[in-house]
Design a protein around this motif. Sequence first.
Motif, PDB file in Angstrom:
ATOM      1  N   LYS A  33     -47.333 -12.959 -34.161  1.00  0.00           N
ATOM      2  CA  LYS A  33     -48.583 -13.227 -33.752  1.00  0.00           C
ATOM      3  C   LYS A  33     -49.199 -12.184 -32.810  1.00  0.00           C
ATOM      4  O   LYS A  33     -48.763 -11.435 -32.076  1.00  0.00           O
ATOM      5  CB  LYS A  33     -48.214 -14.456 -32.704  1.00  0.00           C
ATOM      6  CG  LYS A  33     -49.498 -15.123 -32.131  1.00  0.00           C
ATOM      7  CD  LYS A  33     -49.320 -16.262 -31.404  1.00  0.00           C
ATOM      8  CE  LYS A  33     -50.656 -17.073 -30.873  1.00  0.00           C
ATOM      9  NZ  LYS A  33     -50.383 -18.107 -30.160  1.00  0.00           N
ATOM     10  N   LYS A  34     -50.657 -12.066 -32.813  1.00  0.00           N
ATOM     11  CA  LYS A  34     -51.405 -11.016 -31.945  1.00  0.00           C
ATOM     12  C   LYS A  34     -51.649 -11.600 -30.578  1.00  0.00           C
ATOM     13  O   LYS A  34     -52.015 -12.537 -30.417  1.00  0.00           O
ATOM     14  CB  LYS A  34     -52.394 -10.666 -32.626  1.00  0.00           C
ATOM     15  CG  LYS A  34     -52.244  -9.814 -34.119  1.00  0.00           C
ATOM     16  CD  LYS A  34     -53.463  -9.130 -34.676  1.00  0.00           C
ATOM     17  CE  LYS A  34     -53.058  -8.449 -35.739  1.00  0.00           C
ATOM     18  NZ  LYS A  34     -54.394  -7.752 -36.392  1.00  0.00           N
ATOM     19  N   TYR A  35     -51.119 -10.735 -29.819  1.00  0.00           N
ATOM     20  CA  TYR A  35     -51.589 -10.989 -28.236  1.00  0.00           C
ATOM     21  C   TYR A  35     -52.240  -9.656 -27.689  1.00  0.00           C
ATOM     22  O   TYR A  35     -52.570  -8.537 -28.312  1.00  0.00           O
ATOM     23  CB  TYR A  35     -50.408 -11.044 -27.471  1.00  0.00           C
ATOM     24  CG  TYR A  35     -49.569 -12.397 -27.893  1.00  0.00           C
ATOM     25  CD1 TYR A  35     -49.728 -13.575 -27.448  1.00  0.00           C
ATOM     26  CD2 TYR A  35     -48.420 -12.173 -28.831  1.00  0.00           C
ATOM     27  CE1 TYR A  35     -49.096 -14.752 -27.388  1.00  0.00           C
ATOM     28  CE2 TYR A  35     -47.785 -13.471 -29.128  1.00  0.00           C
ATOM     29  CZ  TYR A  35     -48.094 -14.425 -28.443  1.00  0.00           C
ATOM     30  OH  TYR A  35     -47.243 -15.785 -28.742  1.00  0.00           O
ATOM     31  N   ILE A  36     -52.920  -9.928 -26.472  1.00  0.00           N
ATOM     32  CA  ILE A  36     -53.558  -8.801 -25.848  1.00  0.00           C
ATOM     33  C   ILE A  36     -52.528  -8.901 -24.474  1.00  0.00           C
ATOM     34  O   ILE A  36     -52.037  -9.519 -23.919  1.00  0.00           O
ATOM     35  CB  ILE A  36     -54.729  -9.439 -25.046  1.00  0.00           C
ATOM     36  CG1 ILE A  36     -55.679  -9.506 -26.098  1.00  0.00           C
ATOM     37  CG2 ILE A  36     -55.296  -8.156 -24.120  1.00  0.00           C
ATOM     38  CD1 ILE A  36     -56.158  -8.774 -27.016  1.00  0.00           C
ATOM     39  N   LEU A  37     -52.244  -7.474 -24.140  1.00  0.00           N
ATOM     40  CA  LEU A  37     -51.252  -7.006 -23.546  1.00  0.00           C
ATOM     41  C   LEU A  37     -51.768  -7.167 -21.949  1.00  0.00           C
ATOM     42  O   LEU A  37     -52.712  -6.281 -21.431  1.00  0.00           O
ATOM     43  CB  LEU A  37     -50.610  -5.660 -23.534  1.00  0.00           C
ATOM     44  CG  LEU A  37     -49.748  -5.258 -22.659  1.00  0.00           C
ATOM     45  CD1 LEU A  37     -48.238  -5.904 -22.642  1.00  0.00           C
ATOM     46  CD2 LEU A  37     -49.353  -3.612 -22.960  1.00  0.00           C
ATOM     47  N   GLY A  38     -51.123  -8.216 -21.310  1.00  0.00           N
ATOM     48  CA  GLY A  38     -51.818  -8.611 -19.987  1.00  0.00           C
ATOM     49  C   GLY A  38     -51.124  -7.840 -19.027  1.00  0.00           C
ATOM     50  O   GLY A  38     -51.643  -7.540 -17.780  1.00  0.00           O
ATOM     51  N   GLY A  39     -49.954  -7.269 -18.990  1.00  0.00           N
ATOM     52  CA  GLY A  39     -49.182  -6.458 -18.095  1.00  0.00           C
ATOM     53  C   GLY A  39     -47.837  -6.090 -18.432  1.00  0.00           C
ATOM     54  O   GLY A  39     -47.431  -6.404 -19.439  1.00  0.00           O
ATOM     55  N   LEU A  40     -47.396  -4.883 -17.900  1.00  0.00           N
ATOM     56  CA  LEU A  40     -46.095  -4.234 -18.204  1.00  0.00           C
ATOM     57  C   LEU A  40     -45.459  -3.731 -16.655  1.00  0.00           C
ATOM     58  O   LEU A  40     -46.122  -2.843 -16.199  1.00  0.00           O
ATOM     59  CB  LEU A  40     -46.283  -2.929 -19.197  1.00  0.00           C
ATOM     60  CG  LEU A  40     -44.953  -2.308 -19.675  1.00  0.00           C
ATOM     61  CD1 LEU A  40     -44.111  -2.995 -20.252  1.00  0.00           C
ATOM     62  CD2 LEU A  40     -45.392  -1.065 -20.282  1.00  0.00           C
ATOM     63  N   LYS A  41     -44.238  -4.281 -16.759  1.00  0.00           N
ATOM     64  CA  LYS A  41     -43.513  -4.117 -15.540  1.00  0.00           C
ATOM     65  C   LYS A  41     -42.280  -3.105 -15.834  1.00  0.00           C
ATOM     66  O   LYS A  41     -41.515  -3.745 -16.888  1.00  0.00           O
ATOM     67  CB  LYS A  41     -43.456  -5.287 -14.736  1.00  0.00           C
ATOM     68  CG  LYS A  41     -42.604  -5.081 -13.404  1.00  0.00           C
ATOM     69  CD  LYS A  41     -42.342  -6.413 -12.615  1.00  0.00           C
ATOM     70  CE  LYS A  41     -41.479  -6.103 -11.209  1.00  0.00           C
ATOM     71  NZ  LYS A  41     -41.315  -7.492 -10.615  1.00  0.00           N
ATOM     72  N   VAL A  42     -42.023  -2.152 -15.007  1.00  0.00           N
ATOM     73  CA  VAL A  42     -40.613  -1.502 -15.378  1.00  0.00           C
ATOM     74  C   VAL A  42     -39.734  -1.941 -14.236  1.00  0.00           C
ATOM     75  O   VAL A  42     -40.222  -1.670 -12.886  1.00  0.00           O
ATOM     76  CB  VAL A  42     -40.925   0.096 -15.280  1.00  0.00           C
ATOM     77  CG1 VAL A  42     -39.715   0.655 -15.796  1.00  0.00           C
ATOM     78  CG2 VAL A  42     -42.129   0.356 -16.442  1.00  0.00           C
TER      79      VAL A  42
END
Length: 858
Positions: A33-42
């Motif tokens: 399923k395709k999404y929009i990347l809402g955020g990336l936390k490291v």
Amino acid sequence: MRNPTSLKLLTTLLLLFFVTLTSAQEISYDNSKKYILGGLKVTGLQSYNEQTVVTYTGLRVGQPITLPGDEISAVITKLWGLELFSYIDMYITKIEGDKAFLELHIVERPTLSDVKVYGIKEKKVEDILKDTDLKKGKKITESLISNSKNYLQNKYKKEGFLYTKVNIATAKDTSETNAESMVINIKKGNKVKVKEIDIEGNEKISDAKLLKAMKKTKEKRLYRFWKKSKYIEADFQEDLKLLVDKFAENGYRDARIISDTLIKNDDKNVTIKIKVEEGDKYYFGDIDFVGNTVYNDRRLHQVLGIKKGDTYNGVLLKKRIADDTKPDAEDVSSLYQNNGYMFSSINPVEMSAQNDTINFEIRVIEGKETFLDHVTVVGNDKTNDHVIFRELRTRPGQKYNKSDIIRSIRELGALGFFDAEQIKPDIQNPNPNAGTVDIKYSLVEAGSSQIEVQGGYGGGGFIGTLGLSFNNFSIRNLFNFDSYKPVPMGDGQQMALRLQASRTYRVYSINFSEPWMGGKKPVRFNLSLSHTKQFGYDYINRDINKDQQFSITGATVGLAKRVQWPDDFFTISQSINYQLYDFHNYNVGLFNFGNGKSNSLAYVFGISRKSSGPNPIFPMSGSNFNIVAKFTLPYSLFNNIDYDQLNADKEAAIIDRDNAALEENDQIRYKWLEFYKVNFQGDWYQRIWEKLVLRANTEFGFLGSYNEKAGIVPFERFYVGGDGMGNFTLDGRDVVQLRGYENQSVTPYVVNPVTGQLGQDGGVIYNKFSLELRYPITLKPSASIYALTFLEAGNSFSNFKEFDPFYVKRSAGVGVRIFMPAFGLLGIDFGYGFDQDYNPNSVGPSGWQTHFIIGQQF
């Protein structure tokens, strides 16, 4: 309402499942399923900035992303490739509509804070750390530990420590963030020697011949010095190839190694068992050349040197086609390479093997005749281009000739201006279609000027010496002060100034040499001037008496020309030499007269051939020889002196012990010196093994007279023995080195007919032989050092009737030479003389003598 924690866990498990699956096999992403990347936390970071990691992933908030999909797999693979992290995982933290929020959790690998190495010498630890790249801040990975361990084990195995064990352990270092210290324990054990090599299966070739063929793997023997018996795997594998080659050299083309087994006897010794299969013996059959037009079959067969019916020798066939071990080999490939056919290729092909006979076809592709297009030189920062190009045998427009390139290297090395070990011709831009090629000579300048500063005590006081030798001088820039660095240099001329002084004597000399007078041909011009003055010395009162003086003023002018016949290694030299001996109240016993003058005007003719090289400091091949004949005019034919009466008067003066009459007699006899003198010296250099070189030397000298009644002059004689250093000689003598004996002690003593005292007036004939084994320790431009061991024998005689070339004084010893560009040659020899010298006070063999060598020939 669903539990958020359960939802997070479920989505994470699904994502991990799909990510793992996509990295293991190809699948269809039909359910993705395709999404929009809402955020990336490291999370999990300790030393890295979060934004740096996010940027490196290439993921941007707002970009479309497929879950599961290739983007996440690529990011994880990319991060693993850095080898900076020990754990990497990606989670979906939440999904809001078409937005997915991700968390990247990583665990950083620890960094190296400190390394301790045990089991080796402390001074070698730094090299180990450098070779293994174990430096502070390095990320500790499994591959780093494994590679370091393997490197160290292999390193010491190559040195003969076959059972080396290396253990590497790490421990957390609490003094730094996420750091670990490392401890390396090295147990080298003992050097493993080869106790025995057992060869099975050989019937036609003996074990001794096969063992000799193995160059680096040798059985342990007490007498073996040069080649050790360490077992090194890489060397052993090379020796197995040489073993097969030995069979091939003797006709056994099909010989092979069936097995090789290493048997451990104990921690220090191993036994090697080698099983071979010889096969049948073969012979050369028909050898046909195909494709040759430049040379006919007869000429090629002459160079090949293999005839039908000869025992098959695959190694010899390869060398006769193209011998890679010698740059100047006489083989078929070199025949073409030396005549312009650079792009030629010669390939032997087996056409048939009938019974025990192998027929060959040697296929020749001659290619297009090749000419030199551009010839350039780089690296000469001090030496002018014309000095280099006049020595080159390769010129633009000439045919390509490999032997000319080799000769050019030798000539450039012989100049002494460049590091001979680093002269490299680079073949560039080969164009087979156009038949052209370029050559670039890369040079490294070496110090060509020398300074000699010495001080010591002798001759009644302090002796000081100052010498300056500029071997790449430029006299045309003598008044161009901008060229002084520190003196004008670059034109290949030689200028030497020398001053030696003490309370008792002074020596001044200047020498200038131009190797290419006129700049067009190799004609050397030489001019030297010298003046020596000696004062009387009272050894009892230690006083100088300047009323007693003896001086020599000399001048020499000469020309030497390189000739083309018999070959262009020959040089013919001619010079005129004049010396004035002036005595003032110098009755000290050195000569028969203490007042008066003696003149020497001589013509000197020499023939020399010098082909040693390529390094003039440490030649490894070639030879040098030099024949010099010195002639004065036969004054006794026209000086109107009655030598019969003169000899009778001398006999009467001796009987009457009349020194005044004897002095007057010698003043008449030696007003103009009459003699001829011949010197020969030859050196041959042969490489024995790698850089182990044998130098063979022979010398001979003879001083004669035209008129037996006039007698042999007391000047120009030969004094043999010692270090051969003859910097200060009053009477034109030749000081000949014979190590193992005191200076000039192998020179006969005679009784003075008037005083009855023993003294030396020099030999009129001498001969000498020597053998030296030389091995270089280093041949770097800053300092060339080599060790040597020698056998020497020589003697001098008072007249030709006593001469016996086999009656010699023998010696042996060891030594070392150091050549530094700024100071020239320095050395020390320890020689043992096996025979008694001529000193009346000597008893028994000469014994051990120490000789210091300064500035002598190589």
